[in-house]
Design a protein around this motif. Structure first.
Motif, PDB file in Angstrom:
ATOM      1  N   VAL A 142       0.796  -1.237   0.000  1.00  0.00           N
ATOM      2  CA  VAL A 142       0.000   0.000   0.000  1.00  0.00           C
ATOM      3  C   VAL A 142       0.829   1.288   0.000  1.00  0.00           C
ATOM      4  CG1 VAL A 142      -0.255  -0.182   2.521  1.00  0.00           C
ATOM      5  CG2 VAL A 142      -1.848   1.238   1.242  1.00  0.00           C
ATOM      6  N   PHE A 143       2.004   1.271   0.633  1.00  0.00           N
ATOM      7  CA  PHE A 143       2.794   2.501   0.710  1.00  0.00           C
ATOM      8  C   PHE A 143       3.896   2.574  -0.348  1.00  0.00           C
ATOM      9  CE2 PHE A 143       1.518   1.964   5.318  1.00  0.00           C
ATOM     10  CZ  PHE A 143       0.516   2.917   5.258  1.00  0.00           C
ATOM     11  N   HIS A 144       4.058   1.508  -1.102  1.00  0.00           N
ATOM     12  CA  HIS A 144       5.203   1.429  -2.016  1.00  0.00           C
ATOM     13  C   HIS A 144       5.006   2.329  -3.241  1.00  0.00           C
ATOM     14  CE1 HIS A 144       8.298  -0.379  -4.580  1.00  0.00           C
ATOM     15  NE2 HIS A 144       8.805  -0.906  -3.460  1.00  0.00           N
ATOM     16  N   PRO A 145       6.053   3.004  -3.694  1.00  0.00           N
ATOM     17  CA  PRO A 145       5.926   3.903  -4.844  1.00  0.00           C
ATOM     18  C   PRO A 145       5.389   3.227  -6.115  1.00  0.00           C
ATOM     19  CG  PRO A 145       8.133   4.087  -3.859  1.00  0.00           C
ATOM     20  CD  PRO A 145       7.410   3.013  -3.116  1.00  0.00           C
ATOM     21  N   ARG A 146       5.568   1.925  -6.227  1.00  0.00           N
ATOM     22  CA  ARG A 146       5.142   1.215  -7.449  1.00  0.00           C
ATOM     23  C   ARG A 146       3.746   0.609  -7.320  1.00  0.00           C
ATOM     24  NH1 ARG A 146       8.353   3.712  -8.531  1.00  0.00           N
ATOM     25  NH2 ARG A 146       6.620   4.456  -9.715  1.00  0.00           N
ATOM     26  N   ARG A 147       3.008   0.941  -6.256  1.00  0.00           N
ATOM     27  CA  ARG A 147       1.731   0.267  -5.971  1.00  0.00           C
ATOM     28  C   ARG A 147       0.703   0.405  -7.091  1.00  0.00           C
ATOM     29  NH1 ARG A 147       2.490   4.761  -3.358  1.00  0.00           N
ATOM     30  NH2 ARG A 147       0.994   6.474  -3.468  1.00  0.00           N
ATOM     31  N   ASP A 148       0.755   1.518  -7.824  1.00  0.00           N
ATOM     32  CA  ASP A 148      -0.260   1.730  -8.855  1.00  0.00           C
ATOM     33  C   ASP A 148       0.256   1.456 -10.266  1.00  0.00           C
ATOM     34  OD1 ASP A 148      -2.362   2.407  -7.114  1.00  0.00           O
ATOM     35  OD2 ASP A 148      -1.570   4.444  -6.895  1.00  0.00           O
ATOM     36  N   ASP A 149       1.459   0.973 -10.378  1.00  0.00           N
ATOM     37  CA  ASP A 149       1.978   0.632 -11.706  1.00  0.00           C
ATOM     38  C   ASP A 149       1.152  -0.506 -12.295  1.00  0.00           C
ATOM     39  OD1 ASP A 149       3.898   2.424 -10.996  1.00  0.00           O
ATOM     40  OD2 ASP A 149       5.618   1.116 -11.425  1.00  0.00           O
ATOM     41  N   GLU A 150       0.969  -0.450 -13.611  1.00  0.00           N
ATOM     42  CA  GLU A 150       0.166  -1.502 -14.247  1.00  0.00           C
ATOM     43  C   GLU A 150       0.763  -2.885 -14.026  1.00  0.00           C
ATOM     44  OE1 GLU A 150      -0.763  -0.678 -18.336  1.00  0.00           O
ATOM     45  OE2 GLU A 150      -1.966   1.046 -17.648  1.00  0.00           O
ATOM     46  N   ASN A 151       2.085  -2.930 -14.028  1.00  0.00           N
ATOM     47  CA  ASN A 151       2.739  -4.240 -13.883  1.00  0.00           C
ATOM     48  C   ASN A 151       3.173  -4.517 -12.436  1.00  0.00           C
ATOM     49  OD1 ASN A 151       4.676  -2.312 -13.762  1.00  0.00           O
ATOM     50  ND2 ASN A 151       6.185  -3.415 -15.014  1.00  0.00           N
ATOM     51  N   ALA A 152       2.509  -3.862 -11.491  1.00  0.00           N
ATOM     52  CA  ALA A 152       2.926  -4.016 -10.087  1.00  0.00           C
ATOM     53  C   ALA A 152       2.956  -5.483  -9.659  1.00  0.00           C
ATOM     54  CB  ALA A 152       2.026  -3.198  -9.173  1.00  0.00           C
ATOM     55  N   LYS A 153       1.950  -6.235 -10.102  1.00  0.00           N
ATOM     56  CA  LYS A 153       1.886  -7.652  -9.700  1.00  0.00           C
ATOM     57  C   LYS A 153       3.104  -8.411 -10.212  1.00  0.00           C
ATOM     58  CE  LYS A 153      -2.540  -8.937  -8.147  1.00  0.00           C
ATOM     59  NZ  LYS A 153      -3.559  -7.918  -8.510  1.00  0.00           N
ATOM     60  N   GLU A 154       3.430  -8.135 -11.489  1.00  0.00           N
ATOM     61  CA  GLU A 154       4.620  -8.773 -12.083  1.00  0.00           C
ATOM     62  C   GLU A 154       5.881  -8.364 -11.333  1.00  0.00           C
ATOM     63  OE1 GLU A 154       5.116  -7.864 -16.368  1.00  0.00           O
ATOM     64  OE2 GLU A 154       2.923  -8.132 -16.308  1.00  0.00           O
ATOM     65  N   LEU A 155       5.967  -7.062 -11.078  1.00  0.00           N
ATOM     66  CA  LEU A 155       7.157  -6.558 -10.378  1.00  0.00           C
ATOM     67  C   LEU A 155       7.358  -7.250  -9.030  1.00  0.00           C
ATOM     68  CD1 LEU A 155       6.945  -2.677 -10.884  1.00  0.00           C
ATOM     69  CD2 LEU A 155       8.647  -4.231 -11.866  1.00  0.00           C
ATOM     70  N   ASN A 156       6.247  -7.669  -8.469  1.00  0.00           N
ATOM     71  CA  ASN A 156       6.321  -8.295  -7.148  1.00  0.00           C
ATOM     72  C   ASN A 156       6.831  -9.738  -7.191  1.00  0.00           C
ATOM     73  OD1 ASN A 156       5.991  -6.919  -4.834  1.00  0.00           O
ATOM     74  ND2 ASN A 156       3.835  -7.390  -4.540  1.00  0.00           N
ATOM     75  N   GLU A 157       6.747 -10.325  -8.367  1.00  0.00           N
ATOM     76  CA  GLU A 157       7.147 -11.739  -8.465  1.00  0.00           C
ATOM     77  C   GLU A 157       8.609 -11.916  -8.101  1.00  0.00           C
ATOM     78  OE1 GLU A 157       6.005 -13.140 -12.355  1.00  0.00           O
ATOM     79  OE2 GLU A 157       3.909 -12.686 -11.858  1.00  0.00           O
ATOM     80  N   GLY A 158       8.844 -12.931  -7.309  1.00  0.00           N
ATOM     81  CA  GLY A 158      10.234 -13.242  -6.955  1.00  0.00           C
ATOM     82  C   GLY A 158      10.768 -12.408  -5.806  1.00  0.00           C
ATOM     83  N   ARG A 159      10.046 -11.384  -5.367  1.00  0.00           N
ATOM     84  CA  ARG A 159      10.523 -10.621  -4.207  1.00  0.00           C
ATOM     85  C   ARG A 159      10.411 -11.515  -2.973  1.00  0.00           C
ATOM     86  NH1 ARG A 159      10.254  -4.337  -4.789  1.00  0.00           N
ATOM     87  NH2 ARG A 159      10.250  -4.199  -7.047  1.00  0.00           N
ATOM     88  N   ASP A 160      11.472 -11.582  -2.225  1.00  0.00           N
ATOM     89  CA  ASP A 160      11.540 -12.567  -1.149  1.00  0.00           C
ATOM     90  C   ASP A 160      11.698 -11.870   0.201  1.00  0.00           C
ATOM     91  OD1 ASP A 160      12.139 -14.541   0.618  1.00  0.00           O
ATOM     92  OD2 ASP A 160      13.649 -15.535  -0.649  1.00  0.00           O
ATOM     93  N   MET A 161      10.578 -11.787   0.902  1.00  0.00           N
ATOM     94  CA  MET A 161      10.570 -11.062   2.175  1.00  0.00           C
ATOM     95  C   MET A 161      11.547 -11.673   3.178  1.00  0.00           C
ATOM     96  SD  MET A 161       9.235  -8.350   3.468  1.00  0.00           S
ATOM     97  CE  MET A 161       9.224  -7.654   5.102  1.00  0.00           C
TER      98      MET A 161
END
Ligand code: GLC
Length: 416
Positions: A142-161
């Motif tokens: 919700v607070f991330h600068p890329r939250r509204d990017d069209e490809n936000a879901k893709e960008l999130n792939e592979g991110r490892d908390m």
């Protein structure tokens, strides 16, 4: 009162005595100078935000001057943003390139900071952001600068908390081992219930907060840790509000607490922000805080040259003038055990009661219910006697006709 306060693992004995600290929010956001959340407020892409890294060169950075301002204002501890939400590290970390040593400035800012404040006898703390808008493993939310990017879901792939949580433990280890004994670690912040477009918020499980806290305590068991990881620790931290009573935990126990406040509404340097609080308001915030058993952490947002804003310097100087004569009503003081009275705010330190005069009286100052309790009274700023008489349950102090030259005059009362 203090004896009923919930016990802390960290050593808060000095903290509840010292009462007044300086917060410092400094990072790349000092360059855009329009709020420390600018990256996400304006959804600035990584390659554009990079310009602030490329031009970061605080040539006038002299933390000794900062420490002098803090000391003169009566502040006894300091907390600096070693990393804020933007992810930029003010220290030389082995786990990232996104750090001050790689900017044109080229030096470890934290090292100089620690040395300067310690030299003035000020206790040293680090703010460390749990949020990180630069780290490639930090999932978009919700607070991330890329939250509204069209490809936000893709960008999130592979991110490892998990990798990011480990990164935090590594950095906290660096911060707490490379700079001598650190007194406070101030984590910021959790929002596990805040889901946005299917992106989950983050809280203690995401930070692996238990392990993170253990990492800090293993290095320094006495360190003070705040509760923003979502696991209750030593310190409750109401933000930009002034509690009007002692802060309690969910079970109703009194806790160690610290209000954090800005001069102007922004934490980072904000050039065009005009809503600066007056010195009187700031001093009253300090008094209000101590009168409810808390600490005040007052924030400065240095400029990209490395200096304090002149408005911050002015406010700190005025606070210092007041503290020079009146700090006895702050240090070691807490909520008073006498009935409240109109126009004054009390603090107390054992048999010493401090009446801060908020509404200066024309004739005499009535203190409710204190008859038979006062042995002697004086103005704190010049130790001049304040005579008084008792009528019924109350006491009437004969205050000077002319208001003493103090932003908030204080009467020091020796209780019987
Ligand atoms: C908030 C903000 C932040 C600031 C902090 C201070 O949580 O995110 O910018 O650092 O409060 O309390």
């Amino acid at each position: 009162m203090q004896q009923n306060v919930r016990k802390t693992s960290g050593d808060t004995s000095w903290f509840v005595r010292d009462r007044f600290g300086m917060f410092i929010h400094w990072g790349l956001y000092a360059l855009p100078a329009r709020h420390e959340w600018v990256k996400t407020n304006e959804k600035i892409p990584e390659d554009v935000y990079q310009r602030y890294f490329d031009y970061f060169n605080p040539d006038m950075y002299e933390p000794k001057k900062w420490a002098e301002f803090a000391k003169n204002a009566g502040m006894k501890y300091v907390v600096l943003t070693s990393k804020h939400h933007e992810g930029f590290c003010l220290f030389d970390s082995n786990y990232t390139d996104y750090k001050s040593t790689n900017t044109p400035y080229g030096k470890d800012l934290v090292k100089e900071y620690v040395e300067a404040f310690r030299a003035e006898g000020i206790k040293v703390g680090f703010y460390y952001s749990l949020i990180d808008w630069h780290h490639p493993d930090f999932p978009i939310d919700v607070f991330h600068p890329r939250r509204d990017d069209e490809n936000a879901k893709e960008l999130n792939e592979g991110r490892d908390m998990k990798k990011y949580a480990e990164y935090m433990r590594n950095q906290v280890t660096e911060l707490l081992t490379n700079y001598g004994k650190i007194d406070i670690i101030w984590f910021d912040f959790s929002y596990s219930n805040n889901t946005y477009k299917g992106f989950k918020g983050k809280g203690k499980d995401d930070w692996e907060a238990e392990k993170l806290i253990k990492t800090a305590r293993d290095i320094n068991p006495n360190i003070i840790i705040n509760n923003r990881t979502e696991i209750e620790q030593d310190l409750w931290t109401p933000e930009q509000v002034q509690p009007d009573e002692w802060v309690k935990d969910d079970d109703g126990n009194l806790v160690v607490w610290e209000a954090c406040q800005t001069f102007s509404g922004s934490w980072g340097y904000h050039r065009d922000e005009e809503t600066w609080k007056s010195p009187e308001v700031l001093i009253r915030m300090l008094i209000d805080t101590v009168s409810c058993g808390g600490n005040l952490l007052l924030n400065v947002g240095p400029t990209a040259r490395g200096c304090f804003d002149s408005r911050a310097e002015y406010a700190l100087t005025q606070i210092g003038k007041w503290m020079k004569f009146n700090s006895r009503s702050i240090y070691g003081c807490t909520e008073a055990e006498v009935p409240a009275s109109d126009g004054v705010k009390y603090t107390q330190n054992g048999k010493m009661l401090y009446a801060h005069i908020l509404t200066y009286p024309a004739f005499s100052l009535k203190l409710k219910g204190l008859a038979g309790k006062i042995a002697y009274a004086q103005l704190l700023n010049d130790a001049s006697e304040v005579q008084f008489e008792e009528k019924g349950d109350d006491v009437y102090l004969s205050t000077p006709r002319v208001k003493p030259d103090q932003i908030v005059p204080v009467i020091e009362i020796f209780l019987k």
